[in-house]
Design a protein around this motif. Sequence first.
Motif, PDB file in Angstrom:
ATOM      1  N   PHE A 297       4.957   5.279 -13.895  1.00 43.46           N
ATOM      2  CA  PHE A 297       3.584   5.035 -13.464  1.00 43.46           C
ATOM      3  C   PHE A 297       3.532   4.109 -12.252  1.00 43.46           C
ATOM      4  O   PHE A 297       2.736   4.327 -11.330  1.00 43.46           O
ATOM      5  CB  PHE A 297       2.769   4.445 -14.619  1.00 43.46           C
ATOM      6  N   GLY A 298       4.357   3.064 -12.240  1.00 43.52           N
ATOM      7  CA  GLY A 298       4.313   2.112 -11.142  1.00 43.52           C
ATOM      8  C   GLY A 298       4.718   2.722  -9.816  1.00 43.52           C
ATOM      9  O   GLY A 298       4.033   2.526  -8.799  1.00 43.52           O
ATOM     10  N   VAL A 299       5.816   3.471  -9.804  1.00 47.03           N
ATOM     11  CA  VAL A 299       6.282   4.076  -8.557  1.00 47.03           C
ATOM     12  C   VAL A 299       5.302   5.145  -8.070  1.00 47.03           C
ATOM     13  O   VAL A 299       4.965   5.199  -6.879  1.00 47.03           O
ATOM     14  CB  VAL A 299       7.689   4.666  -8.743  1.00 47.03           C
ATOM     15  N   CYS A 300       4.828   5.983  -8.980  1.00 44.39           N
ATOM     16  CA  CYS A 300       3.886   7.037  -8.578  1.00 44.39           C
ATOM     17  C   CYS A 300       2.601   6.445  -7.998  1.00 44.39           C
ATOM     18  O   CYS A 300       2.130   6.865  -6.926  1.00 44.39           O
ATOM     19  CB  CYS A 300       3.568   7.934  -9.770  1.00 44.39           C
ATOM     20  N   LEU A 301       2.022   5.481  -8.684  1.00 45.34           N
ATOM     21  CA  LEU A 301       0.780   4.869  -8.195  1.00 45.34           C
ATOM     22  C   LEU A 301       1.014   4.089  -6.906  1.00 45.34           C
ATOM     23  O   LEU A 301       0.168   4.103  -6.000  1.00 45.34           O
ATOM     24  CB  LEU A 301       0.199   3.958  -9.273  1.00 45.34           C
ATOM     25  N   GLY A 302       2.160   3.416  -6.793  1.00 48.04           N
ATOM     26  CA  GLY A 302       2.455   2.688  -5.567  1.00 48.04           C
ATOM     27  C   GLY A 302       2.621   3.617  -4.375  1.00 48.04           C
ATOM     28  O   GLY A 302       2.146   3.315  -3.267  1.00 48.04           O
ATOM     29  N   LEU A 303       3.289   4.743  -4.578  1.00 49.56           N
ATOM     30  CA  LEU A 303       3.451   5.717  -3.494  1.00 49.56           C
ATOM     31  C   LEU A 303       2.118   6.336  -3.099  1.00 49.56           C
ATOM     32  O   LEU A 303       1.850   6.554  -1.910  1.00 49.56           O
ATOM     33  CB  LEU A 303       4.431   6.810  -3.922  1.00 49.56           C
ATOM     34  N   ILE A 304       1.276   6.620  -4.092  1.00 54.23           N
ATOM     35  CA  ILE A 304      -0.046   7.185  -3.789  1.00 54.23           C
ATOM     36  C   ILE A 304      -0.883   6.188  -3.006  1.00 54.23           C
ATOM     37  O   ILE A 304      -1.548   6.544  -2.025  1.00 54.23           O
ATOM     38  CB  ILE A 304      -0.765   7.586  -5.098  1.00 54.23           C
ATOM     39  N   ALA A 305      -0.858   4.913  -3.421  1.00 56.22           N
ATOM     40  CA  ALA A 305      -1.631   3.886  -2.721  1.00 56.22           C
ATOM     41  C   ALA A 305      -1.166   3.738  -1.277  1.00 56.22           C
ATOM     42  O   ALA A 305      -1.977   3.583  -0.362  1.00 56.22           O
ATOM     43  CB  ALA A 305      -1.499   2.552  -3.454  1.00 56.22           C
ATOM     44  N   SER A 306       0.134   3.802  -1.052  1.00 54.41           N
ATOM     45  CA  SER A 306       0.664   3.662   0.295  1.00 54.41           C
ATOM     46  C   SER A 306       0.366   4.881   1.163  1.00 54.41           C
ATOM     47  O   SER A 306       0.110   4.745   2.359  1.00 54.41           O
ATOM     48  CB  SER A 306       2.174   3.427   0.232  1.00 54.41           C
ATOM     49  N   ALA A 307       0.389   6.061   0.550  1.00 49.77           N
ATOM     50  CA  ALA A 307       0.195   7.289   1.327  1.00 49.77           C
ATOM     51  C   ALA A 307      -1.279   7.562   1.629  1.00 49.77           C
ATOM     52  O   ALA A 307      -1.625   7.996   2.725  1.00 49.77           O
ATOM     53  CB  ALA A 307       0.799   8.472   0.578  1.00 49.77           C
ATOM     54  N   ARG A 308      -2.153   7.299   0.674  1.00 49.11           N
ATOM     55  CA  ARG A 308      -3.561   7.653   0.831  1.00 49.11           C
ATOM     56  C   ARG A 308      -4.379   6.572   1.532  1.00 49.11           C
ATOM     57  O   ARG A 308      -5.316   6.871   2.256  1.00 49.11           O
ATOM     58  CB  ARG A 308      -4.174   7.941  -0.550  1.00 49.11           C
ATOM     59  N   ARG A 309      -4.063   5.310   1.257  1.00 48.16           N
ATOM     60  CA  ARG A 309      -4.806   4.181   1.801  1.00 48.16           C
ATOM     61  C   ARG A 309      -6.297   4.270   1.414  1.00 48.16           C
ATOM     62  O   ARG A 309      -6.664   4.966   0.484  1.00 48.16           O
ATOM     63  CB  ARG A 309      -4.641   4.104   3.325  1.00 48.16           C
ATOM     64  N   GLY A 310      -7.128   3.524   2.124  1.00 50.96           N
ATOM     65  CA  GLY A 310      -8.570   3.606   1.890  1.00 50.96           C
ATOM     66  C   GLY A 310      -8.979   3.228   0.483  1.00 50.96           C
ATOM     67  O   GLY A 310      -8.401   2.330  -0.145  1.00 50.96           O
ATOM     68  N   TRP A 311      -9.988   3.936  -0.020  1.00 46.85           N
ATOM     69  CA  TRP A 311     -10.532   3.609  -1.344  1.00 46.85           C
ATOM     70  C   TRP A 311      -9.532   3.913  -2.458  1.00 46.85           C
ATOM     71  O   TRP A 311      -9.549   3.269  -3.500  1.00 46.85           O
ATOM     72  CB  TRP A 311     -11.837   4.370  -1.582  1.00 46.85           C
ATOM     73  N   THR A 312      -8.650   4.893  -2.246  1.00 41.59           N
ATOM     74  CA  THR A 312      -7.632   5.187  -3.256  1.00 41.59           C
ATOM     75  C   THR A 312      -6.704   3.995  -3.448  1.00 41.59           C
ATOM     76  O   THR A 312      -6.405   3.582  -4.577  1.00 41.59           O
ATOM     77  CB  THR A 312      -6.808   6.416  -2.841  1.00 41.59           C
ATOM     78  N   GLU A 313      -6.250   3.423  -2.350  1.00 44.28           N
ATOM     79  CA  GLU A 313      -5.389   2.244  -2.427  1.00 44.28           C
ATOM     80  C   GLU A 313      -6.124   1.075  -3.074  1.00 44.28           C
ATOM     81  O   GLU A 313      -5.557   0.339  -3.890  1.00 44.28           O
ATOM     82  CB  GLU A 313      -4.917   1.852  -1.030  1.00 44.28           C
TER      83      GLU A 313
END
Length: 297
Positions: A110-126
């Motif tokens: 969960f940590g790696v997946c969410l961290g990668l998503i936050a870094s890739a999407r930025r904005g409100w997702t991050e």
Amino acid sequence: MSAPLTTLVDAPAVARPLPARTFWRRALRHRSFVLGGALSLLVLASALLSLVWTPWSPYEIDIASKLRPPSAAHWLGTDVFGRDIVSLLLAGARCTIMVGIIAVSIGLTFGVCLGLIASARRGWTEEIIMRFSDFTFAFPAVLSAIMLAAVVGPGMVTSIVAIGIFQIPTLIRLTRGSANAIWAREFVLAARAAGKGRFRITIEHVLPNIMSILIVQATIQFALAILAEAALSYLGLGTQPPQPSWGRMLNDAQSLLFQSPMLAVYPGAAIAIAVLGLNLLGDGLRDLLDPRLARER
């Protein structure tokens, strides 16, 4: 311009991985790695050995043989219930390793997946992911275990879930920070200019270049999981009798510290060896996998 662009896209962010032979030659010269690996293998071997053999059954109670001193029959003596200490330590290693592996796997997934998503999407997702991380930080493993125990009862599953949840925010922050540094590199900008999507860049460029950081952090989180499992079992929130656990052994020994202090020393030493071994192993892996610290010894 297509040729230089292709060169930039294919360029790695960090130094190329060392050949296996070179890596192991350097690893065997690294004192922290060798000592940490030896201690970690000792704990792992004890856990695997308990699957097929223990001197005595760790579940067998023999009140007539309680608090026996070390002897040929019982190498480290017996506890207050007459159980063999060596057998309890071996079976406790199995429990600790299992809880640690599953809990760290939950945190990494969960940590790696969410961290990668936050870094890739930025904005409100991050922003949402990082606020979730901040919220999760407010619930340490002990507090989460207390809440889970109130709902489903104490047990091994409760400790696994509590420790896994506690590890998620740390890995989210580490993954996001490391991935952000990779996203700013020239070869990633070239990959975006070449038309690669964010998901493909994350899988092909970002994740491989932060993998060494995640491996090192996983060993540290494993050590923390062992400490957390022992603490939860000691408090009665983790592994329940008759399943052996190092934390339960400490709990059983606390009322006999003056009568038989070694009952607390043995599981305490086992916990210390496991945590020390993983910390030294993580320190060695950091030196070996980080190209900025890598050097011939």
